[in-house]
Scaffold this active site. Structure first.
Site, PDB file in Angstrom:
ATOM      1  NE  ARG A 172      36.158  73.295  60.847  1.00 39.42           N
ATOM      2  CZ  ARG A 172      35.445  73.685  59.814  1.00 39.42           C
ATOM      3  NH1 ARG A 172      35.997  73.813  58.627  1.00 39.42           N
ATOM      4  NH2 ARG A 172      34.158  73.942  59.952  1.00 39.42           N
ATOM      5  CG  HIS A 202      30.583  80.667  54.348  1.00 39.32           C
ATOM      6  ND1 HIS A 202      29.643  81.074  53.413  1.00 39.32           N
ATOM      7  CD2 HIS A 202      30.900  79.396  53.981  1.00 39.32           C
ATOM      8  CE1 HIS A 202      29.397  80.106  52.556  1.00 39.32           C
ATOM      9  NE2 HIS A 202      30.164  79.070  52.873  1.00 39.32           N
TER      10      HIS A 202
END
Ligand SMILES: C=C1C[C@]23C[C@@]1(O)CC[C@H]2[C@@]12CCC[C@@](C)(C(=O)O1)[C@H]2[C@@H]3C(=O)O
Ligand SMILES: O=C(O)CCC(=O)C(=O)O
Ligand SMILES: [Fe+2]
Length: 365
Positions: free
Chosen positions: A291, A281
């Site tokens: 974020r 990932h």
């Protein structure tokens, strides 16, 4: 080989220059942060036919669903997990208050070259020639000393929130662990080291990805697998997490209100003899929004060698990995990054093909 996780990086100190740019004030992407091929291999929004499973933990079939997701995806999201929304808000605020401190203040809590905990660049940064649009803070054990350096007058709030968060995450992790292993028919009796409560170790990783002027050319956190048994990840409302899916490319894991993402890590890959593959990932960044994510990396007790569970091994399924402790594995990963899993592998599959789940030779950078 180190037996304590805090000693895992002593043999391979990592001299990163944490004195990187203050990313919040940059108007143009500096060349050092410009990655090639970030957009390569996208799943392409119009072509997406499948998405990461979302599992309601109150579903009577939760164990079966979790097992299937671990086998076929290595990642899933959970809802109705029992972690109060207010605690998720609190940990997000704690992260925000840390990352919004002046750079000089954050650097007072910089991770030392041979340490696990503290503020700084991603540990995997040394394997890449570009920098990530990222800053992180790792908690392993008590964050008290670092919190004192960050907020000399007012450090208790941060410690209280992170402690409460870790306590709740530990309970959820134990529950998830037995849902995962239970789906394979494995019980506590099959793992003699897993009986005593509270022995499992965990690292808490706060990840910050400031808004970025050229998100298509920047990398938040480069492709990797986690070393943990599995990781519980809270992401705020800003999208960015992607998982690599064979034949489909990078698939975004959309932030769902209140949901948590569960990633299978390398130690569960080993424990399950490759039945539950660890998931590759990465995190991308956003043009206008900051974020933030919080990862709870759950691992076995220190000093316990992890190897394929005997119940999953027979003459047609030989053990694929040698026993390895978490700290030993972290040490191997610190030195060899994406080759670590294949370095603890015992034998090649009978068909002679390289196991795609070993990530060996798979470009994760
Ligand atoms: C216990 C650990 C796993 C980790 C390295 C660490 O010492 C603490 C941070 C963890 C983390 C989080 C971001 C991705 C990652 C690859 C990294 O660079 O630091 C993981 C490490 C890992 O799982 O190997
Ligand atoms: O920020 C994210 O979504 C991913 C973070 C991550 O992969 C990690 O902390 O290991
Ligand atoms: Fe990760």
């Amino acid at each position: 080989m180190p037996s304590r996780i805090s000693d895992a990086f002593k043999a391979h100190p990592l001299h990163l220059n944490h004195r990187h740019l203050d990313l919040n004030s940059v108007q143009e992407l500096p060349d050092l942060y410009a990655w090639a091929g970030v957009d390569e291999n996208p799943s392409g929004d119009s072509l997406i036919t499948e998405s990461v499973p979302v599992i309601d933990l109150t579903d009577p079939n939760a164990s079966e669903l979790v097992g299937h997701a671990c086998k076929s995806w290595g990642v899933f999201q959970v809802t109705n997990h029992g972690i109060p929304g207010s605690l998720l808000d609190d940990i997000e605020s704690a992260g925000r208050s840390l990352f919004s401190l002046p750079a000089q203040q954050k650097l007072k809590a910089a991770r030392s070259p041979d340490g696990v905990a503290g503020y700084g660049l991603a540990r995997i940064s040394s394997f890449f020639n570009k920098l990530m649009w990222y800053e992180g803070f790792t908690i392993f054990g008590s964050p008290l000393e670092h919190a004192r350096q960050l907020w000399p007058q007012d450090y208790t709030k941060f410690c209280d929130v992170t402690e409460e968060f870790e306590k709740e995450m530990n309970q959820l992790a134990e529950r998830l662990m037995w849902l995962m292993l239970g789906s394979l028919g494995i019980t506590k009796e099959d793992l003699n080291w897993a009986g005593s409560k509270g022995d499992f170790k965990a690292a808490l990783q706060l990840n910050s990805y400031p808004a970025c002027p050229e998100p298509d050319r920047a990398m938040g956190l480069a492709a990797h697998t986690d070393s943990s048994l599995f990781t519980i990840l809270y992401q705020n409302t800003v999208s960015g997490l992607q998982v690599q899916r064979e034949g489909a490319g990078w698939i975004t894991v959309p932030p769902l209100p209140g949901a948590l993402v569960i990633n299978v890590g390398d130690l569960l890959h080993i424990l399950s003899n490759g039945v539950f593959p660890s998931v590759v990932h990465r995190a991308l960044v956003n043009r206008t929004k900051h974020r933030l994510s919080v990862a709870y990396l759950y691992g076995p007790p220190a000093g316990v060698p992890i190897s394929p569970v005997p119940k999953l091994v027979d003459s047609t399924h030989p053990p694929l990995y040698r026993p390895v402790t978490w700290s030993e594995y972290l040490c191997t990963k610190a030195k060899h990054f994406d080759k670590a899993l294949s370095l603890v592998r015992l034998c090649m599959p009978r068909n002679g093909f390289i196991d795609v789940n070993d990530h060996n030779g798979v470009k994760v950078g």
